[in-house]
Design a protein around this motif. Structure first.
Motif, mmCIF file in Angstrom:
data_model
loop_
_atom_site.group_PDB
_atom_site.id
_atom_site.type_symbol
_atom_site.label_atom_id
_atom_site.label_comp_id
_atom_site.label_asym_id
_atom_site.label_seq_id
_atom_site.Cartn_x
_atom_site.Cartn_y
_atom_site.Cartn_z
ATOM 1 N N VAL A 70 11.468 5.265 -2.193
ATOM 2 C CA VAL A 70 12.767 5.387 -1.543
ATOM 3 C C VAL A 70 13.568 6.471 -2.262
ATOM 4 O O VAL A 70 13.598 6.517 -3.490
ATOM 5 N N ALA A 229 19.011 3.337 0.329
ATOM 6 C CA ALA A 229 19.004 2.616 1.602
ATOM 7 C C ALA A 229 17.635 1.954 1.761
ATOM 8 O O ALA A 229 16.634 2.633 1.969
ATOM 9 N N SER A 231 15.151 -1.328 3.393
ATOM 10 C CA SER A 231 15.032 -2.314 4.459
ATOM 11 C C SER A 231 15.383 -3.690 3.907
ATOM 12 O O SER A 231 15.334 -3.928 2.692
ATOM 13 N N ARG A 264 23.941 -4.739 7.205
ATOM 14 C CA ARG A 264 23.146 -3.563 7.506
ATOM 15 C C ARG A 264 24.057 -2.414 7.955
ATOM 16 O O ARG A 264 25.107 -2.648 8.548
ATOM 17 N N ARG A 265 23.596 -1.218 7.674
ATOM 18 C CA ARG A 265 24.282 -0.055 8.223
ATOM 19 C C ARG A 265 23.922 0.087 9.693
ATOM 20 O O ARG A 265 22.769 -0.101 10.096
ATOM 21 N N ASP A 267 23.870 2.750 11.646
ATOM 22 C CA ASP A 267 23.100 3.924 12.059
ATOM 23 C C ASP A 267 21.642 3.858 11.628
ATOM 24 O O ASP A 267 20.744 4.285 12.363
ATOM 25 N N THR A 268 21.355 3.302 10.451
ATOM 26 C CA THR A 268 19.979 3.290 9.941
ATOM 27 C C THR A 268 19.358 1.902 9.886
ATOM 28 O O THR A 268 18.161 1.796 9.613
ATOM 29 N N ARG A 269 20.143 0.849 10.111
ATOM 30 C CA ARG A 269 19.649 -0.529 10.042
ATOM 31 C C ARG A 269 19.062 -0.838 8.672
ATOM 32 O O ARG A 269 18.093 -1.576 8.529
ATOM 33 N N THR A 270 19.637 -0.250 7.625
ATOM 34 C CA THR A 270 19.185 -0.489 6.256
ATOM 35 C C THR A 270 20.303 -1.132 5.453
ATOM 36 O O THR A 270 21.456 -1.219 5.888
ATOM 37 N N ASP A 272 22.318 -1.043 1.774
ATOM 38 C CA ASP A 272 22.615 -0.175 0.633
ATOM 39 C C ASP A 272 22.507 -0.958 -0.668
ATOM 40 O O ASP A 272 23.087 -2.036 -0.818
#
Length: 388
Positions: A70, A229, A231, A264-265, A267-270, A272
């Motif tokens: 990552v 970021a 998963s 989750r964010r 835009d990215t579905r991740t 932080d």
């Protein structure tokens, strides 16, 4: 009878030379080819040099570790856009871009002439207020004496008392105005809110700035942080205050997980994850990229083999070469395998291999199945020969 003008016909050999010269050249070429071939010796097929190969034993595993790299960005723990709390003309700029500052250090100053004039005015008002208060106190004292002698009414006493209270209240008001003005004068000097470095300077000397206008962008560099970021599956395996290892292109660093986001964010579905760098490193700056390696154990049966030992096969499969004993010689055998996981140097495969196989570890591009080979390692050769 022959005429005197007619010459006797002479035999000509030119047409024979035209055919004779190519014939001689052909004979010479044939002779040279026979002479060159007679000096070579025929090598028997059994005397052809066998290639040397490096082999390694393969080991059977019930699981493998999957590595997930990552990339995160280095951030400053604090970044602030600083400016004055009041408007005015900038008369002094102390720091420039890239300069380090300490908490409380003066960065810029405003013109204070107008504020100094207001302070002089309030000082004069305060002096007058104190004089009025003293006069009210003297008047109250005389009224009290007259009231005691029955020469003045009680109402006059009340009026004198309230006059003293009003004079004291006006003094307090002037003092409060002076105190507020002193605060404004102190704010004409812009001070650094924390230790850090100046990222940018947005005004020049002599500029007139408004209240709250940004003059400098300041960032804290004492203890940097990195934002990754991840998963949700990987983020759930981490805990706050866990010590982790991050790396750049040139160095390895230790960090401690500072926080894990609980959402989750979009835009990215991740999720932080903030990692605080516990080791100071002058080569790491905000904006740099760091790598964070996540490891996950996967339950699967197979073998770890070098990537350079694999040969592309058919239908998505791969081939490996193993060394088998055939009589008194070693022969290559190709075995098809399926690749389950691959990293920079190794691949985890499953297929026709077994734990006792000797795997050719490199140089497979010059080998073919069924080829006779020799082992490059003498000790391995002896051990294989002993097992024949």
């Amino acid at each position: 009878m022959t005429s005197s003008n007619q010459l006797p016909q002479q035999p000509s050999f030119k047409k024979y030379w035209i055919w004779l010269i190519p014939f001689i050249a052909l004979l010479a070429l044939v002779s040279l080819m026979k002479a060159s071939g007679s000096g070579q010796t025929q090598v028997a097929p059994t005397d052809i040099k066998k290639p040397l190969v490096n082999v390694m034993p393969v080991q059977w595993h019930e699981q493998y570790v999957q590595k997930h790299l990552v990339v995160g960005r280095v951030e400053a723990p604090q970044t602030a856009e600083v400016g004055f709390d009041l408007s005015g003309s900038v008369v002094n700029i102390v720091v420039n871009e890239g300069q380090r500052v300490t908490q409380g250090q003066i960065m810029a100053e405003l013109d204070t002439q107008r504020l100094n004039a207001q302070m002089t005015e309030l000082s004069a008002i305060l002096s007058r207020a104190k004089s009025d208060a003293n006069l009210a106190k003297l008047s109250l004292k005389r009224v009290i004496e007259l009231v005691d002698k029955k020469l003045e009414s009680a109402q006059r006493l009340d009026e004198a008392t309230e006059s003293v209270n009003a004079a004291n209240a006006f003094i307090d008001e002037v003092l409060a105005r002076i105190q507020r003005l002193q605060v404004d004068i102190s704010k004409t000097k812009l001070r650094a809110p924390f230790d850090g470095s100046v990222v940018s300077r947005l005004v020049d000397l002599g500029a007139v700035v408004a209240t709250g206008q940004t003059l400098f962008t300041l960032q804290q560099n004492t203890q940097l942080e990195a934002r990754f970021a991840l998963s949700a599956a990987y983020a759930d395996k981490l805990v706050v205050d866990q010590i982790v290892e991050v790396s750049s292109s040139s160095t390895q660093l230790l960090g401690k997980i500072k926080s894990i986001a609980q959402q989750r964010r979009v835009d990215t579905r991740t999720v932080d994850v903030i990692v605080s760098l516990t080791q100071p490193n002058l080569t790491i700056l905000p904006g740099d990229l760091l790598n964070f390696e996540m490891k996950t154990s996967i339950n699967a049966e197979g073998f770890w083999v070098p990537r350079k030992a694999l040969v592309s096969g058919v239908r998505g499969l791969w081939s490996l070469f193993t060394v088998n004993a055939t009589g008194n010689e070693l022969q290559l055998q190709a075995k098809l395998v399926e690749m389950l996981h691959v990293d920079e140097e190794q691949a985890f495969v499953r297929g026709a291999l077994k734990e006792s196989d000797l795997l050719v570890s490199d140089g497979v591009h010059r080998l073919v199945p069924g080829q006779k080979v020799l082992l490059a390692d003498a000790q391995t050769t002896n051990s294989v020969s002993g097992s024949l």
